[in-house]
Design a protein around this motif. Structure first.
Motif, PDB file in Angstrom:
ATOM      1  N   GLU A 125     -53.327  10.502  28.466  1.00 62.26           N
ATOM      2  CA  GLU A 125     -52.198  11.098  28.065  1.00 62.26           C
ATOM      3  C   GLU A 125     -51.193  10.120  27.628  1.00 62.26           C
ATOM      4  O   GLU A 125     -50.995   9.123  26.753  1.00 62.26           O
ATOM      5  CB  GLU A 125     -51.272  12.373  28.392  1.00 62.26           C
ATOM      6  CG  GLU A 125     -52.000  13.415  28.050  1.00 62.26           C
ATOM      7  CD  GLU A 125     -52.712  13.597  26.389  1.00 62.26           C
ATOM      8  OE1 GLU A 125     -51.190  12.861  25.701  1.00 62.26           O
ATOM      9  OE2 GLU A 125     -53.721  14.281  25.927  1.00 62.26           O
ATOM     10  N   HIS A 170     -50.624   7.514  19.141  1.00 56.68           N
ATOM     11  CA  HIS A 170     -51.208   8.255  20.041  1.00 56.68           C
ATOM     12  C   HIS A 170     -52.250   9.214  20.071  1.00 56.68           C
ATOM     13  O   HIS A 170     -53.150   8.864  21.215  1.00 56.68           O
ATOM     14  CB  HIS A 170     -50.327   9.174  20.696  1.00 56.68           C
ATOM     15  CG  HIS A 170     -50.036  10.809  22.269  1.00 56.68           C
ATOM     16  ND1 HIS A 170     -49.463  10.048  22.934  1.00 56.68           N
ATOM     17  CD2 HIS A 170     -51.283  11.345  21.363  1.00 56.68           C
ATOM     18  CE1 HIS A 170     -50.379  11.069  23.975  1.00 56.68           C
ATOM     19  NE2 HIS A 170     -51.137  12.364  23.047  1.00 56.68           N
ATOM     20  N   HIS A 224     -56.060   8.007  21.885  1.00 59.69           N
ATOM     21  CA  HIS A 224     -57.113   8.934  22.211  1.00 59.69           C
ATOM     22  C   HIS A 224     -58.438   8.749  21.773  1.00 59.69           C
ATOM     23  O   HIS A 224     -59.410   8.885  23.541  1.00 59.69           O
ATOM     24  CB  HIS A 224     -56.708  10.165  22.170  1.00 59.69           C
ATOM     25  CG  HIS A 224     -55.452  10.963  22.846  1.00 59.69           C
ATOM     26  ND1 HIS A 224     -55.782  10.833  24.327  1.00 59.69           N
ATOM     27  CD2 HIS A 224     -54.375  11.497  21.873  1.00 59.69           C
ATOM     28  CE1 HIS A 224     -54.670  11.093  24.632  1.00 59.69           C
ATOM     29  NE2 HIS A 224     -54.220  11.964  24.178  1.00 59.69           N
TER      30      HIS A 224
END
Ligand SMILES: [Zn+2]
Length: 716
Positions: free
Chosen positions: A612, A551, A555
């Protein structure tokens, strides 16, 4: 994100920082300053491990076999755990990571108690001991709150005309949070935010930034949207402000009209502010202004005086996030009476001091920001509030003790290896992408390679020795710690960037990517169960913490991160064709997550959560591929049942789902959907899995079933 909404994190003002969980800054409406800290003597005795709370860990017996994994995997994985773990009355939610929160706090408490009890303690040990003492001594807080508050109220009373605003505002910005910080919505400080900001066009330098602010509610909608829910919250906010003025000694009539005045001023600021989706575009918040231009925009505010008083030297330019917001300040200065302004400044003093006073102020503050906004009936016990506060004020001094108990060298080594494996997988993926040009791939690989990975805790600890901490004035201690941090932050303006500095304290259960620093950061606090264990099997670790690592890595390549290059500069390194294809692919995710959430009566804006959600989807995919590579290298299959009857592929997804099991109060869930870019936990599980062919393979899910999204979105 709600399920773990208990940490207060910090970020630089409108820096391009993206966290794993919830807004990078906010907890129950009180933004405590979070300082990471530095070199003096580390601290005291260690917690005895037998007293520590037990951490959650996925276990096959937790699966709800009455549910179909292809219909709702979250229920399949979590319903048994949720049914047996009701939300505590002092929390907005419960989740499998809550025991970790308690575990981390218990270690910190033992450290603080030992420091307080040690009569011979000096240096940072004395400081954290005294800070703890001043917070825990409730009778002293009740008895002395008026005395502690009085100097601040005197300062507000010294505001005689608008010419005094720069002086009084500088005072508030130095003594109370959080002028130098900002979140997805605004800076949470009176009138505006001011502090260092990494230059978007020259990432080696820190420059001065001015942000929209002056509003105590979480986001613009709370002031501007005309739904029953927001109208009800505004009525409660007015009552809350009235009570706060009454606690400060004002008669009830006057307090009611003061509350109305504050609401009018804050609403005017909200009208002039940029919304949280537009703020996601870094180009929109990068507006260079000279001092002369600031003076032209707000001629009634003596900028030179304000900058001098907060300790900022002269600089060639300022980055203004919302130029139109400056007009609103001037408008309020022109049209509001001196009395109105004094009332507004007094409100912010009470609002920001409340958590550091006696029980009436603290309870009233919680009743609105904890109960009305998040639905939490009760405050956390005193010791947990004090641990949180000490972590915010003197975080790196405490962090050293935490690391020595909870994060052995072997854990650090294994976590480093996990991160390395996932980054290698991303590099392989980039080389094989069918939608990206070769020249862009080259740039993407350079960026990936230049990313600095930071694990656990800083190499160099912060020195708090200039902070004067006393055992018997909690409010003054917070003021001193805040002023220290504001000066430290403002000192960065005009200096080179330090990539090794941490934006979170070591016990924080969170992680972040910083696109301008080009770093990915995983505090020791999250490198624990249910996310990670130095002794767990690979499938469990890659499913839970592997997704977190993926994750944060993604980003750097999401809707915002992709606009920054390897050096952290805002530079378009994509061909027009690549950018177009990226947007098309990302639109699939935006559309999928733009959805009604009927049980809470709110609608999710897929544009707010796009970064996100893209990171969740890509992160999970990368973690799966990395695990496949490991199994391939060992000549083993992910699809053979192992000792517990599950295949490694199944355990990977179950471990992932389990690490996000969570139940939220409806108020907290609505608050999150409105103001936070992170999707609700159950959506963070079901949506990425419904886009995953590997998930279909693990559980035999077929087209047409709820867990197989049509089409299956994939960017990374
Ligand atoms: Zn994130």
């Amino acid at each position: 994100m709600v399920s773990t909404k208990f940490e207060v994190d910090m970020r630089r003002r409108f820096a391009q920082v993206f966290c794993l969980l919830f807004l990078c800054l906010s907890a129950f409406g009180q933004v405590a300053p979070s300082y990471a800290a530095q070199n003096t003597s580390p601290v005291a005795k260690q917690a005895s491990s037998e007293e520590l709370p037990k951490l959650e860990k996925f276990d096959p017996s937790l699966i709800d076999k009455s549910k179909d994994p292809c219909t709702d995997f979250y229920q399949y994985t979590c319903s048994k755990w949720i049914a047996t773990h009701p939300i505590a009355s002092d929390m907005p939610s419960n989740s499998t990571s809550h025991p970790l929160f308690l575990y981390n706090q218990t270690i910190l408490r033992d450290t603080l108690e030992a420091a307080d009890a040690n009569q011979q303690a000096t240096g940072s040990e004395r400081q954290i001991g005294d800070y703890w003492h001043s917070c825990m001594d409730e009778s002293s807080r009740n008895a002395h709150e008026k005395m502690w508050l009085q100097p601040h109220l005197d300062e507000m009373a010294s505001f005689k005309s608008k010419r005094d605003l720069p002086r009084v505002l500088a005072y508030l910005h130095l003594n109370f949070p959080a002028a130098w910080q900002g979140d997805e919505n605004s800076s949470k400080s009176p009138v505006f935010g001011f502090g260092p900001s990494q230059d978007l066009k020259d990432a080696t330098q820190m420059v001065a930034g001015i942000d929209q602010g002056g509003m105590a509610l979480p986001a613009l909608d709370y002031y501007l949207v005309d739904s029953d829910r927001f109208k009800d919250l505004r009525a409660k906010y007015l009552q809350h402000m009235q009570k706060m003025f009454q606690l400060a000694g004002d008669p009830s009539d006057r307090a009611a009209s003061e509350a109305k005045t504050v609401m009018e001023i804050e609403t005017a600021f909200a009208r002039a502010s940029m919304d949280n989706v537009t703020r996601r575009d870094p180009g929109k918040i990068y507006n260079k202004r000279s001092l002369e231009q600031l003076k032209d925009a707000v001629p009634d505010f003596a900028w030179d005086e304000y900058f001098r008083l907060v300790g900022a030297g002269s600089v060639p330019f300022y980055i203004v996030s919302t130029p139109g917001f400056l007009d609103a300040i001037e408008q309020q200065l022109k049209t509001r009476s001196d009395d109105d302004w004094r009332t507004y400044l007094r409100w912010w003093t009470l609002h920001r001091a409340a958590s550091y006073l006696g029980k009436d102020f603290e309870q009233e503050n919680f009743s609105f920001f904890g109960t009305a906004l998040s639905g939490t009936p009760q405050m956390l016990p005193l010791w947990r509030r004090c641990v949180r506060s000490a972590d915010s004020s003197l975080g790196e001094a405490l962090g050293q003790a935490y690391v020595s108990v909870a994060f052995p060298a072997e854990s650090k080594a294994r976590a480093n290896e996990l991160v390395r494996k996932i980054r290698e997988t991303l590099a392989d993926e980039i080389k094989q992408l069918d939608w990206m040009n070769e020249s862009t791939k080259k740039e993407a690989l350079i960026k990936q390679d230049a990313t600095l990975q930071k694990i656990g805790y800083p190499d160099k600890w912060r020195d708090y020795s200039p902070v004067k901490i006393v055992p018997d004035n909690y409010l003054a201690n917070m003021n001193a710690a805040n002023a220290f941090e504001v000066h430290r932050q403002i000192n960065k303006i005009g200096k080179p960037v330090d990539r090794t500095e941490w934006g979170m304290t070591p016990p924080t259960i969170n992680a972040y990517e910083d696109s301008q620093m080009n770093t990915i950061n995983f505090p020791a606090g999250i490198l624990q169960l249910p996310f990670f264990s130095g002794t767990a099997d690979d499938a469990s670790n890659f499913g839970a913490i592997g997704m977190v690592i993926g994750h944060e890595t993604i980003h750097g390549f999401d809707d915002q991160g992709r606009k920054f290059d390897d050096k952290g500069n805002l530079r378009d390194w994509w061909t027009a064709e690549d950018a177009k294809r990226y947007e098309e692919k990302d639109k699939c995710i935006v559309d999928e997550y733009s959805q009604e959430i009927p049980e809470y009566g709110v609608r999710q804006n897929g544009k707010l959560s796009a970064g996100e959600d893209t990171a969740d989807n890509g992160g999970l995919h990368l973690a799966m591929l990395a695990l496949e590579n490991i199994y391939k290298a060992r000549g083993k299959s992910l699809d053979q049942p192992e000792a517990d009857g599950l295949t490694a592929r199944q355990r990977f997804f179950l471990s992932y789902g389990f690490s996000w099991c969570s139940d939220e109060r409806p108020e907290a869930a609505r608050n999150q959907v409105t103001s936070d870019p992170h999707s609700l936990p159950r959506l963070r599980v079901d949506r990425p899995l419904s886009n995953s062919p590997e998930f279909d393979q693990a559980f035999g899910c077929k087209k047409g079933q709820a867990m197989v999204h049509e089409p299956q979105c994939r960017v990374w």
